[in-house]
Each structure stands twice: as structure tokens, then as C-alpha cells.
Design a protein around this motif. Structure first.
Motif, PDB file in Angstrom:
ATOM      1  N   ASP A 140       0.645  -1.096  -0.011  1.00 37.37           N
ATOM      2  CA  ASP A 140      -0.005  -0.037  -0.104  1.00 37.37           C
ATOM      3  C   ASP A 140       0.828   1.308  -0.022  1.00 37.37           C
ATOM      4  OD1 ASP A 140      -2.482   1.393   0.090  1.00 37.37           O
ATOM      5  OD2 ASP A 140      -3.038   0.788   1.986  1.00 37.37           O
ATOM      6  N   THR A 141       0.326   2.436  -0.233  1.00 37.89           N
ATOM      7  CA  THR A 141       1.044   3.735  -0.371  1.00 37.89           C
ATOM      8  C   THR A 141       1.401   4.131   1.015  1.00 37.89           C
ATOM      9  OG1 THR A 141      -0.872   4.958  -0.486  1.00 37.89           O
ATOM     10  CG2 THR A 141      -0.061   4.134  -2.580  1.00 37.89           C
ATOM     11  N   ASN A 196      -1.652   6.047   2.153  1.00 44.70           N
ATOM     12  CA  ASN A 196      -2.697   5.207   2.772  1.00 44.70           C
ATOM     13  C   ASN A 196      -2.521   4.722   4.409  1.00 44.70           C
ATOM     14  OD1 ASN A 196      -4.316   5.741   0.647  1.00 44.70           O
ATOM     15  ND2 ASN A 196      -3.961   3.827  -0.716  1.00 44.70           N
ATOM     16  N   LYS A 238      -4.294  -5.007   3.489  1.00 44.08           N
ATOM     17  CA  LYS A 238      -3.740  -3.858   3.521  1.00 44.08           C
ATOM     18  C   LYS A 238      -3.999  -3.449   4.962  1.00 44.08           C
ATOM     19  CE  LYS A 238      -4.572  -2.106  -1.089  1.00 44.08           C
ATOM     20  NZ  LYS A 238      -5.222  -0.905  -2.003  1.00 44.08           N
TER      21      LYS A 238
END
Length: 208
Positions: free
Chosen positions: A4-5, A8, A146
Motif C-alpha cells: 500500500d502507499t 494510505n 492492507k
């Protein structure tokens, strides 16, 4: 590729400043590998070449769902030349679960006369005689993975902050004037946090 970024992950953890972005990035690198090792699969997607034992009608790939299957080769000499390519008509791909099923015969069956229970297929297995080249789609990490990923990064982040605040001493509470700071003993726990493990357990792939 990270699961994930950074943006985020920070949103999930409620971090609104950029002061610790470098630290969080390093923790993401570690968390990516921890999740991959725990689940024995790569959620980020990409191209893969895997080797599996023979003697069965089924090959269970580590990563799924399968987006593109490039080739299946079977070779007892493990050279995997073009002549060892298995025709696509000889197998079915269950893409959603990453399973290749032979519809012709077991992958590399061999007779072993003279052995007790020679007909049992476990005798016919050969390590790393089936080569599969395939790819999975990128950017399709499940939402709960996530969430587990962010919680793992957060767990490590809090641990670093706790150790820094305690001057890297093994203390459980510290007094600042009239204020007591109590450090969570669970943060020093070795291994995967329980809430992270519970989220990842459904996605674990058995080792071949």
C-alpha cells in the motif's frame, strides 16, 4: 512494490504529519517482506517463475489469482528446454486459486518397480521438475491485507517511538515530574501481533 502507499498507511494510522515519513518508509519495506514470508505469497503482483514436484495431477502456485499463464514445462533433468513444454490442452488453470490441473496424466509420472506400494504416487515425485511461468495482476491487494499491513507498520512504529522515549531502556513506566508514562508491555512482544496474524491467516499458502 509495497502492499500500500505511504499516504494510505498514514491515513489508517491517523498520522497527519510528514516528520517520520522516512522511518515509516523503512518500516514499510520490512512489513512487505514479513507479510510475504508469513503468507508465503506476494500480494503486490508481478511475474513469477516457480518450481514444483512432480507425481501429481495438481500444481498449487504460490500467488493468485493468476492473470496470465506463460508456460508449464516438465523435465526430470531440470533443464526446461522448449521440448519440455506441456501443451495447453493437457491442463486446466483454476486462476482464482492458482491451481493447475492436468487432464492427461500426472506431471512426470514414473514407475518404480520393486518398491513396496510402488503404485502409490508419492514414490513418483521428483523435486523441482515442474516449471511454471506466470503473472498476477498488480494493485489488487485485498482490503483486509492492507489493514493488516498498516497495523504491522503501526506496531513497529510505536515500538520505535516507545524505545526512543524510554532511551532504549527496558522499562515499563517512567515518571516525568508529577506525570507517569506507562509503556505497553505488549509492544516488546516478539513475533507478529495477534490482530495482524488473525487478518492474514486466511491468506496463508502451505509450503510445498
Amino acid at each position: 512494490m509495497s502492499l500500500d502507499t505511504l499516504a494510505n498507511v498514514k491515513s489508517r494510522l491517523g498520522i497527519t504529519t510528514s516528520a517520520d515519513d522516512t522511518l515509516l518508509g523503512l518500516l514499510q519495506d520490512s512489513a512487505d517482506k514479513v507479510v510475504e514470508n508469513y503468507c508465503n505469497r506476494d500480494f503486490a503482483g508481478g511475474s513469477f517463475t516457480e518450481y514444483h514436484p512432480g507425481g501429481s495431477e495438481f500444481v498449487h502456485l504460490r500467488n493468485f489469482p493468476v492473470d496470465t499463464l506463460t508456460s508449464v514445462k516438465v523435465d526430470s533433468a531440470r533443464a526446461f528446454g522448449t521440448e519440455t513444454l506441456v501443451p495447453a490442452s493437457d491442463y486446466v488453470v483454476h486462476a482464482d486459486r492458482g491451481v493447475i490441473q492436468s487432464v492427461a496424466r500426472p506431471f512426470l509420472p514414473r514407475d518404480r518397480p520393486g518398491l513396496v506400494n510402488a503404485e502409490v504416487r508419492t514414490w513418483t515425485r521428483g523435486p523441482r521438475v515442474v516449471q511454471v511461468v506466470y503473472s498476477t495482476a498488480t494493485g489488487q491487494v485485498p482490503a483486509d491485507v492492507k489493514e493488516a499491513y498498516a497495523r504491522l507498520v503501526g506496531h513497529c512504529y510505536r515500538k520505535v517511538k516507545t524505545e526512543t522515549a524510554s532511551n532504549f531502556q527496558n522499562v515499563q513506566q517512567q515518571k516525568y515530574g508529577d506525570t507517569f508514562v506507562i509503556f505497553d508491555a505488549n509492544e516488546a512482544r516478539v513475533g507478529l501481533p495477534e490482530d495482524v496474524a488473525e487478518l492474514l491467516d486466511p491468506y496463508r499458502v502451505p509450503l510445498a
